[in-house]
Write a protein that holds these residues in place. Sequence first.
Motif, short mmCIF file in Angstrom:
data_model
loop_
_atom_site.label_atom_id
_atom_site.label_comp_id
_atom_site.label_asym_id
_atom_site.label_seq_id
_atom_site.Cartn_x
_atom_site.Cartn_y
_atom_site.Cartn_z
N GLY A 83 0.91 -1.20 -0.01
CA GLY A 83 0.12 -0.09 0.10
C GLY A 83 0.64 1.37 -0.17
N ALA A 84 2.29 1.21 -0.49
CA ALA A 84 2.87 2.25 -0.31
C ALA A 84 2.55 3.32 -1.26
CB ALA A 84 4.34 1.94 -0.99
N ILE A 85 1.99 2.99 -2.66
CA ILE A 85 1.49 4.11 -3.27
C ILE A 85 0.41 4.92 -2.75
CG2 ILE A 85 0.83 4.72 -5.89
CD1 ILE A 85 3.72 3.13 -5.36
N THR A 86 -0.84 4.33 -2.39
CA THR A 86 -1.64 4.95 -1.67
C THR A 86 -1.31 6.06 -0.75
OG1 THR A 86 -3.19 3.10 -1.86
CG2 THR A 86 -3.93 4.66 -0.33
N THR A 115 8.21 1.13 -11.03
CA THR A 115 8.37 -0.06 -11.13
C THR A 115 6.86 -0.64 -11.07
OG1 THR A 115 8.57 0.04 -8.62
CG2 THR A 115 10.59 -0.12 -9.97
N ILE A 116 6.07 0.32 -10.87
CA ILE A 116 4.65 -0.15 -10.66
C ILE A 116 4.01 -0.13 -12.17
CG2 ILE A 116 2.60 0.17 -9.77
CD1 ILE A 116 4.65 -0.03 -7.66
N PHE A 117 3.40 -1.34 -12.56
CA PHE A 117 2.45 -1.49 -13.78
C PHE A 117 1.56 -0.20 -13.87
CE2 PHE A 117 4.35 -5.85 -13.62
CZ PHE A 117 4.75 -5.88 -14.99
N VAL A 118 1.35 0.01 -15.16
CA VAL A 118 0.48 1.19 -15.19
C VAL A 118 -0.74 0.82 -14.91
CG1 VAL A 118 -0.74 2.93 -16.96
CG2 VAL A 118 1.64 2.50 -17.25
N ILE A 124 -4.76 1.57 -8.30
CA ILE A 124 -4.61 2.05 -6.69
C ILE A 124 -4.72 3.55 -6.60
CG2 ILE A 124 -2.57 2.11 -4.93
CD1 ILE A 124 -1.55 -0.14 -6.39
N ALA A 125 -4.47 4.45 -7.45
CA ALA A 125 -4.27 5.64 -7.16
C ALA A 125 -5.39 6.43 -7.75
CB ALA A 125 -3.13 6.41 -7.86
N ALA A 126 -6.36 5.84 -8.60
CA ALA A 126 -7.54 6.75 -9.08
C ALA A 126 -8.35 7.04 -7.81
CB ALA A 126 -8.21 5.84 -9.91
N PRO A 127 -8.80 6.41 -6.96
CA PRO A 127 -9.82 6.93 -5.73
C PRO A 127 -9.14 8.16 -5.01
CG PRO A 127 -9.25 4.61 -5.60
CD PRO A 127 -8.40 4.82 -6.67
N LEU A 128 -7.65 8.24 -4.85
CA LEU A 128 -7.05 9.33 -4.14
C LEU A 128 -7.16 10.66 -5.31
CD1 LEU A 128 -4.08 7.59 -2.56
CD2 LEU A 128 -6.16 8.19 -1.38
N ALA A 129 -6.99 10.27 -6.44
CA ALA A 129 -7.09 11.36 -7.37
C ALA A 129 -8.57 11.95 -7.63
CB ALA A 129 -6.80 10.89 -8.90
N ARG A 130 -9.69 11.10 -7.37
CA ARG A 130 -10.97 11.63 -7.30
C ARG A 130 -11.02 12.40 -5.86
NH1 ARG A 130 -11.80 6.27 -8.91
NH2 ARG A 130 -12.60 5.71 -6.77
N ARG A 131 -10.34 12.26 -5.14
CA ARG A 131 -10.56 13.18 -3.93
C ARG A 131 -9.87 14.28 -4.08
NH1 ARG A 131 -8.03 9.60 1.04
NH2 ARG A 131 -8.35 11.78 2.02
N ILE A 132 -8.69 14.35 -4.70
CA ILE A 132 -7.95 15.45 -4.83
C ILE A 132 -8.62 16.41 -6.13
CG2 ILE A 132 -5.94 16.62 -5.80
CD1 ILE A 132 -4.48 13.88 -4.86
N ALA A 133 -9.39 15.74 -7.16
CA ALA A 133 -9.73 16.75 -7.99
C ALA A 133 -10.71 17.88 -7.60
CB ALA A 133 -10.75 15.70 -9.17
N PHE A 277 10.02 2.76 0.53
CA PHE A 277 10.67 3.27 -0.83
C PHE A 277 12.46 3.41 -0.87
CE2 PHE A 277 6.58 4.87 -1.56
CZ PHE A 277 6.30 4.48 -2.81
N ALA A 278 12.95 3.35 0.33
CA ALA A 278 14.30 3.47 0.52
C ALA A 278 15.14 2.37 -0.30
CB ALA A 278 14.55 3.17 1.92
N PRO A 279 14.81 1.35 -0.27
CA PRO A 279 15.59 0.26 -1.10
C PRO A 279 15.71 0.89 -2.88
CG PRO A 279 14.30 -0.73 0.57
CD PRO A 279 13.77 0.39 0.35
#
Length: 483
Positions: A83-86, A115-118, A124-133, A277-279
């Motif tokens: 869940g690092a991207i969220t 490194t994450i597939f599109v 993963i990130a779309a729900p957060l984008a809808r919160r930001i919009a 994300f450090a590694p």
Amino acid sequence: MNEWYTLGVVGLVIVGVVFAIVRFRINPVIALAVGAAAIGLLTGLGPVDTVTTMTRGFGDVMMEAGLLIAWGVLIGAMLNEMGAITRLVDGLLRMFGKRGVPYALGLSFATYLQTIFVDVMIVIAAPLARRIAPRLGRNGTGIMGVVFAVSLETGIVLMVPGFAAVALAGLLGVPLGVMLIGGLVVVVPTVILTIMLMTIAFRLGFWNPEKDEKAIVEEPTKEDAADGSTDTAPSASSPRIDRTRTGTVRTALGGVPHGYTAVAERTEREQPLLLLFAPMLTALLLIAAQAVLTVLAIEVPAMQFIGNPVIALLFAVIATGMIGRRAVGTQRIEKSLVKGFQDGGQIFVLTGVGGSLAAVISEGDLGAILQGYFQATTFAPLLVVWVMAAVLHIAVGSVTLSAITAAGVIAPVATSLGLDPLLIALAAGAGALFCVHVTSNTFWLLQSFLGQSVRGALKTVTVGVSLASVIALAMTLVLAVFL
């Protein structure tokens, strides 16, 4: 052999490959392999030498890029599971505010998150984008659509560790550290300028929320209730994935998504985001540092080892796995690794077959023929690469396939022209971004998950990424002056 015959054969075969993929839905891997064999046989290479050349080309590219793609796939799969991207997107919003977050998010997607597939990243990130919009004003959905489309697509082909960028580097023999630095020089201004110009266009009336957005509503989250914002949601076929206050991943319906067990929920321990994300960040810094030392002709044996991309990313895989086991448990990390290999299978084969095509072309006399038509300047060949990749992408709808094919055709003449392979890779990647449209799976994912109508997606995805393609070409031509 007559030069027009050779040019005609290569041209017709490439057109035939595109037609087979688009019209008959032939898998790109199979179509490219058949095309490579056809070029070898029709240009006089002979049956035995054609097969030998294809095999050698496949092996040479996989020797350069195979392990690197594998390590990137595994790191991405584990970061996704944790869940690092969220968490990262939420943190960026808090840190940069509503005006700065589109640029911060775009640069993050385009660089170190490659490194994450599109497809996974969008989900993963779309729900957060809808919160930001809604916090970005009337044009918020359009702005976030551009951010996602431009940064994700640009990063794939221009920025290490994007899998297409890694594949291009392996195909053209570009050291991965050099590709990393060159990609960074092109990607950063491309993403910033594209988001800025598209935002200005939207504010001048290019975006119409009534026509460019889908009228769908989602129940607000607790965080939204606190600040008065609302969300737009995906369709019922695209359930929202979000995190509760305890860090448990749940769907919009309250259930646990496939692969998340009750046991995993009880044992999950949230780790600091920087630690997750450090590694990967450390590996990229080591690769870049060794690239700088190489350019300066400074030899440091220890850095030559740990700064080697294969070793640096291997350490990142191991370290990410250790952190992941502590964060979400061994079982979930092992499942994520298996899923990563499943998702990356076609990428491996496509990269290798692209190498087969390039090897067959270089084995014939096409290189000498093309050399005679190109002027002794870096600009004309780069424009040819860009146009070829753009046309292939319009027809096929695959950024990776079009970039690899265009680079493979021009690669045989790069050395004879004195053209830096890095510039070919960047020009091919830039061209492959042109006109992402309805043949692309990414187009439909962004259209549905970000609450856009088809008309809206044509503006954010097709127009936005095409603008990025032209800007990236301009940045590559500027870079060519100094190389």
